[in-house]
Design an enzyme around this catalytic site. Structure first.
Site, PDB file in Angstrom:
ATOM      1  N   ASP A 191     -11.971   1.710   3.210  1.00 47.35           N
ATOM      2  CA  ASP A 191     -12.194   0.267   3.053  1.00 47.35           C
ATOM      3  C   ASP A 191     -13.680  -0.047   2.875  1.00 47.35           C
ATOM      4  O   ASP A 191     -14.039  -1.177   2.544  1.00 47.35           O
ATOM      5  CB  ASP A 191     -11.682  -0.484   4.298  1.00 47.35           C
ATOM      6  N   LYS A 230       0.840  -1.203   0.000  1.00 46.44           N
ATOM      7  CA  LYS A 230       0.000   0.000   0.000  1.00 46.44           C
ATOM      8  C   LYS A 230       0.871   1.247   0.000  1.00 46.44           C
ATOM      9  O   LYS A 230       0.592   2.225  -0.699  1.00 46.44           O
ATOM     10  CB  LYS A 230      -0.944  -0.018   1.218  1.00 46.44           C
ATOM     11  N   GLN A 269      -5.356  -2.272   9.194  1.00 48.06           N
ATOM     12  CA  GLN A 269      -5.042  -3.553   8.556  1.00 48.06           C
ATOM     13  C   GLN A 269      -5.605  -4.718   9.387  1.00 48.06           C
ATOM     14  O   GLN A 269      -5.391  -4.787  10.589  1.00 48.06           O
ATOM     15  CB  GLN A 269      -3.509  -3.676   8.412  1.00 48.06           C
TER      16      GLN A 269
END
Ligand SMILES: NC(=O)c1ccc[n+]([C@@H]2O[C@H](COP(=O)([O-])OP(=O)(O)OC[C@H]3O[C@@H](n4cnc5c(N)ncnc54)[C@H](OP(=O)(O)O)[C@@H]3O)[C@@H](O)[C@H]2O)c1
Length: 292
Positions: free
Chosen positions: A119, A52, A96
């Protein structure tokens, strides 16, 4: 058989983001910023965070990486999220997964404000997606649709079987495919599905997000099916210099002659997820600036 490589599609998405970010900087005199929080030192998670960061550097998104110890309390993490929610320079917040057991994933998803939820896990964004409203939506299923579009694979009227019902992949994938711009007929399977093969062999498009390396063999597919292998698991591999390899849920060698198209693992869906994260972060930044 068409190999549905994610790398060129992801590059095209990132290149478009890169150009839009130049315009964004000119217009708003700043760069979009993504905050990524990693709790613990899970090697797969570390590898995802690294990927990322690399993508952010490529497109021109500023990144703020926050590394926390495995024993970090839920309260501490929620306090950090609250600070990031209030930080005007931060456009996107990503925690995460997986999280250690002392931290509730639900509380974390609820804590990130919908405007910065790149997300797409906050219940507001999940609801908007189901209702077919514009929202920040989960990167992996969005990436799968972008990949199908890139390779000219339509979903209109097709039988799509999704194996796996996680909030991360299976459920949002189904939400997207049943919308009127996709018009697929969707079946979702999981561990309580009786006679899984009965459903998978009816699918024109089979999307597998299970996390069990090489579980899917050719007898589980319809002839000429499109196979999207989302699963990616690190397995020991003494033949590799690194000592490990990444494996998908599909036994690629076994199915490759039977399907009409298939994603490889790695270099299939993984790069798509990261590219869409860049797009979502830019969208979040634009939405925030435009609503000021
Ligand atoms: N490439 C990427 O960007 C990307 C992104 C996200 C995830 N992934 C990968 O995709 C895989 C799945 O991730 P996830 O987060 O969705 O996993 P998850 O939360 O563990 O969900 C797995 C799903 O598979 C179902 N399942 C497990 N064994 C099954 C079986 N034998 N038959 C039918 N269904 C079965 C489970 O059913 P139950 O609900 O009944 O337990 C569950 O719904 C993992 O390998 C993950 O690393 C890749």
């Amino acid at each position: 058989m068409i190999l549905l490589l994610g790398t060129p599609v992801a590059k095209a998405i990132k290149d478009e983001c890169k150009l839009k970010i130049i315009d964004f900087q000119v217009k708003y005199n700043r760069l979009p910023q993504l905050a990524v929080i990693l709790v613990g030192d899970n090697p797969s998670s570390q590898s995802y965070v690294k990927g990322k960061r690399k993508a952010c550097d490529y497109v021109g998104i500023k990144h703020k990486d926050i590394f926390l110890k495995e024993d970090t309390s839920e309260k501490k993490l929620l306090t950090i999220i609250e600070e990031l929610n209030l930080d005007d320079k931060v456009d996107g917040i990503l925690v995460q997964l997986p999280l250690p057991p002392q931290i509730s994933e639900t509380k974390v998803n609820d804590a990130i404000i919908p405007e910065k939820d790149v997300d797409g896990f906050n219940p507001v964004n999940v609801g908007s997606l189901l209702l077919g409203r514009k929202s920040l939506s989960p990167c992996t299923p969005k990436g799968i649709l972008k990949m199908l579009d890139y390779y000219g694979i339509t979903t209109e009227g097709k039988n799509v079987c999704i194996v796996g019902r996680s909030n991360l992949v299976g459920k949002p994938m189904a939400s997207m495919l049943i919308q009127k711009d996709r018009n697929a007929t969707v079946t979702i399977c999981h561990t309580h599905t009786r006679n899984l093969i009965e459903f998978t062999t009816k699918a024109d498009i089979l999307i597998i997000a299970v996390g069990k390396p090489s579980m899917f063999k050719k007898e589980m597919l319809k002839q000429n099916a499109v196979v999207i292998d989302v699963g990616i698991t690190m397995v020991n591999d003494s033949s590799s210099i690194k000592g490990y390899a990444w494996k998908g849920d599909v036994d690629f060698e076994d199915v490759k002659e039977k399907c009409s198209a298939i994603t490889p693992v790695p270099k299939g869906i993984g790069p798509m997820t990261i590219a869409v994260l860049m797009e979502n972060t830019l969208d979040a930044a634009l939405n925030r600036e435009e609503s000021k």
